[in-house]
Design a protein around this motif. Structure first.
Motif, PDB file in Angstrom:
ATOM      1  N   PRO A 165       1.890   0.199  -7.752  1.00 13.94           N
ATOM      2  CA  PRO A 165       0.516  -0.530  -8.033  1.00 13.94           C
ATOM      3  C   PRO A 165      -0.719   0.526  -8.103  1.00 13.94           C
ATOM      4  CG  PRO A 165       1.786  -1.183  -6.226  1.00 13.94           C
ATOM      5  CD  PRO A 165       2.291  -0.121  -6.621  1.00 13.94           C
ATOM      6  N   ALA A 166      -1.624  -0.262  -8.734  1.00 12.63           N
ATOM      7  CA  ALA A 166      -2.930   0.704  -8.890  1.00 12.63           C
ATOM      8  C   ALA A 166      -3.456   1.139  -7.865  1.00 12.63           C
ATOM      9  CB  ALA A 166      -4.034  -0.343  -9.719  1.00 12.63           C
ATOM     10  N   SER A 167      -4.307   2.193  -7.949  1.00 15.60           N
ATOM     11  CA  SER A 167      -4.710   3.064  -6.799  1.00 15.60           C
ATOM     12  C   SER A 167      -5.859   1.941  -5.669  1.00 15.60           C
ATOM     13  CB  SER A 167      -5.485   4.295  -7.033  1.00 15.60           C
ATOM     14  OG  SER A 167      -6.752   3.779  -8.109  1.00 15.60           O
ATOM     15  N   HIS A 168      -6.418   1.191  -6.339  1.00 17.76           N
ATOM     16  CA  HIS A 168      -7.456   0.122  -5.810  1.00 17.76           C
ATOM     17  C   HIS A 168      -6.576  -0.832  -4.765  1.00 17.76           C
ATOM     18  CE1 HIS A 168     -10.006   2.214  -8.546  1.00 17.76           C
ATOM     19  NE2 HIS A 168     -11.087   1.603  -7.858  1.00 17.76           N
ATOM     20  N   SER A 169      -5.521  -1.364  -5.442  1.00 20.46           N
ATOM     21  CA  SER A 169      -4.700  -2.174  -4.921  1.00 20.46           C
ATOM     22  C   SER A 169      -3.946  -1.490  -3.403  1.00 20.46           C
ATOM     23  CB  SER A 169      -3.533  -2.598  -5.820  1.00 20.46           C
ATOM     24  OG  SER A 169      -2.891  -3.573  -5.154  1.00 20.46           O
ATOM     25  N   LEU A 170      -3.600  -0.166  -3.488  1.00 17.81           N
ATOM     26  CA  LEU A 170      -2.989   0.621  -2.467  1.00 17.81           C
ATOM     27  C   LEU A 170      -4.108   0.809  -1.598  1.00 17.81           C
ATOM     28  CD1 LEU A 170      -0.898   3.219  -4.516  1.00 17.81           C
ATOM     29  CD2 LEU A 170      -0.119   1.452  -3.013  1.00 17.81           C
ATOM     30  N   ALA A 171      -5.478   0.899  -2.072  1.00 18.52           N
ATOM     31  CA  ALA A 171      -6.334   1.173  -0.989  1.00 18.52           C
ATOM     32  C   ALA A 171      -6.797  -0.089  -0.212  1.00 18.52           C
ATOM     33  CB  ALA A 171      -7.745   1.465  -1.807  1.00 18.52           C
ATOM     34  N   LEU A 172      -6.664  -1.304  -0.881  1.00 18.88           N
ATOM     35  CA  LEU A 172      -6.910  -2.592  -0.082  1.00 18.88           C
ATOM     36  C   LEU A 172      -5.580  -2.608   0.739  1.00 18.88           C
ATOM     37  CD1 LEU A 172      -8.422  -4.826  -2.937  1.00 18.88           C
ATOM     38  CD2 LEU A 172      -9.723  -3.637  -1.162  1.00 18.88           C
ATOM     39  N   ALA A 173      -4.465  -2.559   0.308  1.00 23.87           N
ATOM     40  CA  ALA A 173      -3.389  -2.769   1.380  1.00 23.87           C
ATOM     41  C   ALA A 173      -3.487  -1.859   2.359  1.00 23.87           C
ATOM     42  CB  ALA A 173      -2.207  -2.426   0.554  1.00 23.87           C
ATOM     43  N   LEU A 174      -3.830  -0.644   2.420  1.00 23.82           N
ATOM     44  CA  LEU A 174      -4.120   0.210   3.461  1.00 23.82           C
ATOM     45  C   LEU A 174      -5.047  -0.172   4.398  1.00 23.82           C
ATOM     46  CD1 LEU A 174      -3.632   2.887   5.069  1.00 23.82           C
ATOM     47  CD2 LEU A 174      -5.133   4.089   3.610  1.00 23.82           C
ATOM     48  N   LEU A 175      -6.262  -0.517   3.846  1.00 26.71           N
ATOM     49  CA  LEU A 175      -7.400  -1.190   4.807  1.00 26.71           C
ATOM     50  C   LEU A 175      -6.915  -2.074   5.466  1.00 26.71           C
ATOM     51  CD1 LEU A 175     -10.225  -0.524   2.456  1.00 26.71           C
ATOM     52  CD2 LEU A 175     -10.188   0.799   4.592  1.00 26.71           C
ATOM     53  N   TYR A 176      -6.361  -3.314   5.002  1.00 27.13           N
ATOM     54  CA  TYR A 176      -5.962  -4.399   5.683  1.00 27.13           C
ATOM     55  C   TYR A 176      -4.794  -4.302   6.686  1.00 27.13           C
ATOM     56  CZ  TYR A 176      -9.248  -7.477   3.375  1.00 27.13           C
ATOM     57  OH  TYR A 176     -10.243  -7.924   2.925  1.00 27.13           O
ATOM     58  N   SER A 177      -3.973  -3.006   6.437  1.00 25.83           N
ATOM     59  CA  SER A 177      -3.042  -2.599   7.333  1.00 25.83           C
ATOM     60  C   SER A 177      -3.823  -2.108   8.601  1.00 25.83           C
ATOM     61  CB  SER A 177      -2.061  -1.467   6.820  1.00 25.83           C
ATOM     62  OG  SER A 177      -1.242  -2.073   5.845  1.00 25.83           O
ATOM     63  N   LEU A 178      -4.695  -1.241   8.434  1.00 27.24           N
ATOM     64  CA  LEU A 178      -5.766  -0.790   9.671  1.00 27.24           C
ATOM     65  C   LEU A 178      -6.121  -1.754  10.297  1.00 27.24           C
ATOM     66  CD1 LEU A 178      -7.239   2.262   7.953  1.00 27.24           C
ATOM     67  CD2 LEU A 178      -5.483   2.320   9.350  1.00 27.24           C
ATOM     68  N   GLY A 179      -6.809  -2.841   9.680  1.00 24.62           N
ATOM     69  CA  GLY A 179      -7.471  -3.862  10.405  1.00 24.62           C
ATOM     70  C   GLY A 179      -6.279  -4.655  11.116  1.00 24.62           C
ATOM     71  N   ALA A 180      -5.166  -4.846  10.778  1.00 24.91           N
ATOM     72  CA  ALA A 180      -4.325  -5.646  11.233  1.00 24.91           C
ATOM     73  C   ALA A 180      -3.560  -5.040  12.631  1.00 24.91           C
ATOM     74  CB  ALA A 180      -2.752  -5.762  10.443  1.00 24.91           C
ATOM     75  N   HIS A 181      -4.166  -3.421  12.890  1.00 30.78           N
ATOM     76  CA  HIS A 181      -3.611  -2.982  14.161  1.00 30.78           C
ATOM     77  C   HIS A 181      -4.540  -3.614  15.115  1.00 30.78           C
ATOM     78  CE1 HIS A 181      -3.885   0.027  17.326  1.00 30.78           C
ATOM     79  NE2 HIS A 181      -2.993   0.753  16.407  1.00 30.78           N
TER      80      HIS A 181
END
Length: 294
Positions: A165-181
């Motif tokens: 996936p594009a880098s921006h998609s990866l960035a959003l996935a990472l950020l929402y993973s952190l929020g899910a913590h």
């Protein structure tokens, strides 16, 4: 040995918990920019794998290895109540793991690899000797990555034919993973008594009720603020505005929640978390509207 009733098995697999990874996979699908109707079978299989299979497996694994804690916190659950007798809970967890891997073979290398990683995290979260949930920081991180980030990236990759996936998609996935913590921390307020007795170091046990509540809210809010800034930078101003409005609504609920976290955690989960995951989909549509940006 008596076999458990289907209703008890369904309760063990907890269908209500399937929504977050199914939703995150769908966000990845949208963010990929690929035509959905032309790939409807892949989408169907991916949603099936993310929720009713891998997530359901994680629930069965968790209930089996948490049966002694649940006997204190929630004795009416299927295993401690005896409605899932003997070692049936373990057999179901193993069987659902195998079924998940079988279905995952139909989603190509990305889908199968993601399923393997998700299942490893599911077992590592609950089963000794790893048992990540003994430490609330690590355990919640594993859940956040598996439920949100991994599902999102898998959806995007499967739709793109296995391409990264594009880098921006990866960035959003990472950020929402952190929020899910932070979302995972909300689930721990109902189990404080049993966690203390059984040595489970959830954040409410480690930080105290008020400290865990503040941490959960902060961890949920900060990634969304970063997402808003990123979307503005990418030219998706209206999408950023929508997420900002959702965050303001969450902020109002957070203030109310922190006044009595133990009693209000369930209510906040029911009303605040949908606002959080709605922002995920808005950000996915932002990527789709901007052509993925990168």
């Amino acid at each position: 040995m008596a076999r458990p009733a289907l209703s008890a098995v369904a309760e063990l697999l907890k269908p209500i918990t399937w929504f977050p990874p199914m939703w995150a996979f769908s966000c990845g699908v949208v963010a990929s920019g690929q035509p959905i109707t032309a790939n409807w079978f892949l989408v169907f299989l991916g949603v099936l794998l993310a929720g009713p299979l891998v997530c359901a497996t994680s629930q069965a694994v968790n209930d089996w290895f948490d049966r002694h804690v649940d006997a204190i916190n929630e004795p009416n659950r299927p295993i401690p109540s005896g409605r899932i007798p003997g070692r049936w809970g373990l057999y179901i967890a193993i069987g659902w793991t195998a079924l998940s891997l079988l279905v995952a073979t139909q989603l190509g290398p990305w889908g199968f690899g993601a399923a393997v990683l998700g299942l490893i995290l599911a077992w590592a979260y609950s089963a000794p000797p790893v048992r990540l949930k003994q430490n609330g920081w690590w355990g919640n991180a594993a859940c956040g990555i598996s439920y949100e980030g991994l599902a999102w990236v898998t959806g995007a990759a499967v739709m793109a034919g296995g391409a990264m996936p594009a880098s921006h998609s990866l960035a959003l996935a990472l950020l929402y993973s952190l929020g899910a913590h932070g979302i995972m921390t909300l689930n721990d307020f109902k189990a404080i008594e049993g966690d203390k007795k059984m040595g489970v170091g959830s954040l409410p046990v480690r930080l105290g009720v008020d400290g865990a509540a503040r941490t959960a809210c902060l961890v949920m809010a900060v990634p969304q603020i970063i997402v808003i800034g990123m979307l503005v930078q990418w030219g998706a101003v209206w999408h950023a505005t929508a997420i900002g409005a959702l965050l303001v609504a969450q902020g109002v609920l957070m203030v109310w929640f922190m006044k009595d976290p133990v009693k209000r955690a369930l209510f906040y989960s029911g009303f605040g978390v949908p606002l959080f995951v709605s922002g995920m989909m808005v950000s996915a549509f932002a990527l789709r509207a901007t052509g993925g940006v990168a």
